[in-house]
Design an enzyme around this catalytic site. Sequence first.
Site, PDB file in Angstrom:
ATOM      1  N   GLU A  48       0.833  -1.326  -0.145  1.00  0.00           N
ATOM      2  CA  GLU A  48      -0.416   0.192   0.499  1.00  0.00           C
ATOM      3  C   GLU A  48       0.388   1.051  -0.191  1.00  0.00           C
ATOM      4  OE1 GLU A  48      -2.654   1.348  -0.534  1.00  0.00           O
ATOM      5  OE2 GLU A  48      -4.202   0.112   0.343  1.00  0.00           O
ATOM      6  N   ASP A  49      -0.031   2.264  -0.818  1.00  0.00           N
ATOM      7  CA  ASP A  49       0.793   3.608  -0.513  1.00  0.00           C
ATOM      8  C   ASP A  49       0.693   4.057   1.143  1.00  0.00           C
ATOM      9  OD1 ASP A  49      -1.871   4.226  -1.426  1.00  0.00           O
ATOM     10  OD2 ASP A  49      -1.358   5.653  -2.141  1.00  0.00           O
TER      11      ASP A  49
ATOM     12  N   ASP B 118      -4.366   4.794   6.555  1.00  0.00           N
ATOM     13  CA  ASP B 118      -4.938   5.789   7.431  1.00  0.00           C
ATOM     14  C   ASP B 118      -5.480   5.857   8.131  1.00  0.00           C
ATOM     15  OD1 ASP B 118      -6.139   8.316   7.352  1.00  0.00           O
ATOM     16  OD2 ASP B 118      -5.899   8.911   5.617  1.00  0.00           O
TER      17      ASP B 118
ATOM     18  N   PHE C  49      -1.820  16.568   4.139  1.00  0.00           N
ATOM     19  CA  PHE C  49      -2.512  16.430   3.207  1.00  0.00           C
ATOM     20  C   PHE C  49      -1.722  15.655   2.205  1.00  0.00           C
ATOM     21  CE2 PHE C  49      -6.380  14.704   0.948  1.00  0.00           C
ATOM     22  CZ  PHE C  49      -5.757  14.812  -0.449  1.00  0.00           C
TER      23      PHE C  49
ATOM     24  N   ARG D 266       0.005  12.087  -8.712  1.00  0.00           N
ATOM     25  CA  ARG D 266      -0.006  10.557  -8.720  1.00  0.00           C
ATOM     26  C   ARG D 266       2.076  11.011  -9.353  1.00  0.00           C
ATOM     27  NH1 ARG D 266      -3.668   7.745  -6.888  1.00  0.00           N
ATOM     28  NH2 ARG D 266      -5.661   7.691  -8.095  1.00  0.00           N
TER      29      ARG D 266
HETATM   30  C1  PRP Z   1      -5.772   5.940  -0.680  1.00  0.00           C
HETATM   31  C2  PRP Z   1      -4.858   4.277  -0.530  1.00  0.00           C
HETATM   32  C3  PRP Z   1      -5.495   3.600   0.265  1.00  0.00           C
HETATM   33  C4  PRP Z   1      -6.095   3.622   1.404  1.00  0.00           C
HETATM   34  C5  PRP Z   1      -5.707   4.568   2.371  1.00  0.00           C
HETATM   35  O1  PRP Z   1      -6.193   5.347  -1.589  1.00  0.00           O
HETATM   36  O2  PRP Z   1      -4.027   4.360  -1.146  1.00  0.00           O
HETATM   37  O3  PRP Z   1      -5.558   2.348  -0.562  1.00  0.00           O
HETATM   38  O4  PRP Z   1      -6.989   5.897   0.615  1.00  0.00           O
HETATM   39  O5  PRP Z   1      -6.705   4.916   3.241  1.00  0.00           O
HETATM   40  P1  PRP Z   1      -7.808   4.241   4.577  1.00  0.00           P
HETATM   41  O6  PRP Z   1      -6.665   3.439   5.278  1.00  0.00           O
HETATM   42  O7  PRP Z   1      -8.566   5.684   5.595  1.00  0.00           O
HETATM   43  O8  PRP Z   1      -8.726   3.707   4.130  1.00  0.00           O
HETATM   44  P2  PRP Z   1      -7.982   5.611  -2.701  1.00  0.00           P
HETATM   45  O9  PRP Z   1      -9.135   4.880  -1.930  1.00  0.00           O
HETATM   46  O10 PRP Z   1      -7.789   6.879  -2.319  1.00  0.00           O
HETATM   47  O11 PRP Z   1      -7.090   4.988  -4.282  1.00  0.00           O
HETATM   48  P3  PRP Z   1      -6.147   5.274  -4.882  1.00  0.00           P
HETATM   49  O12 PRP Z   1      -4.853   4.695  -4.195  1.00  0.00           O
HETATM   50  O13 PRP Z   1      -6.942   5.033  -6.244  1.00  0.00           O
HETATM   51  O14 PRP Z   1      -6.457   6.736  -5.163  1.00  0.00           O
END
Ligand code: PRP
Length: 182
Positions: free
Chosen positions: A98-99, A102, A151, A164
Amino acid sequence: MNSDVKKVLISEAEIQQKVKELAERISKDYKGKHLLMICILKGAIMFYSDLARNISIPMAMDFMAVSSYGAGTKTSGEVRILKDLSGPAEGLDILIVEDILDSGNTLNYIENILKDRNPASLKICTLLDKPERREKPIVVDYVGFAIPDEFVIGYGLDYSERYRNLPYIGVLKEEVYASPAE
Ligand code: PRP
């Protein structure tokens, strides 16, 4: 630096150094195992590909896309699968990449889905962790950086699908998401 970025939080050099360290640990820990590294699209794409490039043991790749954020800056708590794995997970040593971690809602959901598919093991690697925002308890095995609740964009992370492609992690200027341009 991109003019929408308030400050660089983690530089390209710092990211690449950390990626190498993590890849070295993962390569040691998974030696002799059946490593399947799963990229959670889209955010993890940069981290995943840099990490994979530095893994020195045999590994397989697969991709999953889930969405929880929509176009906003805060998580909605709802998670949907947009794209599932292309192959089975049974008997494999899965490492979810994961990136950012949160609230934990996304990883909690993915973990539960994958556990039901009987992998040999299931672990998590995240580049960024915002511990103070956690809603669901998540055990992470590999963490790049713990960061404050700001952010962040870049290196895979977006705001409304932008930024990105930046090679560093930056903090977005408030005015960009306070009055978004079309
Ligand atoms: C982002 C990120 C994680 C997630 C983390 O994805 O890449 O997957 O949110 O947040 P959390 O711990 O509150 O669930 P996003 O849904 O924005 O999609 P993306 O990766 O396509 O940008």
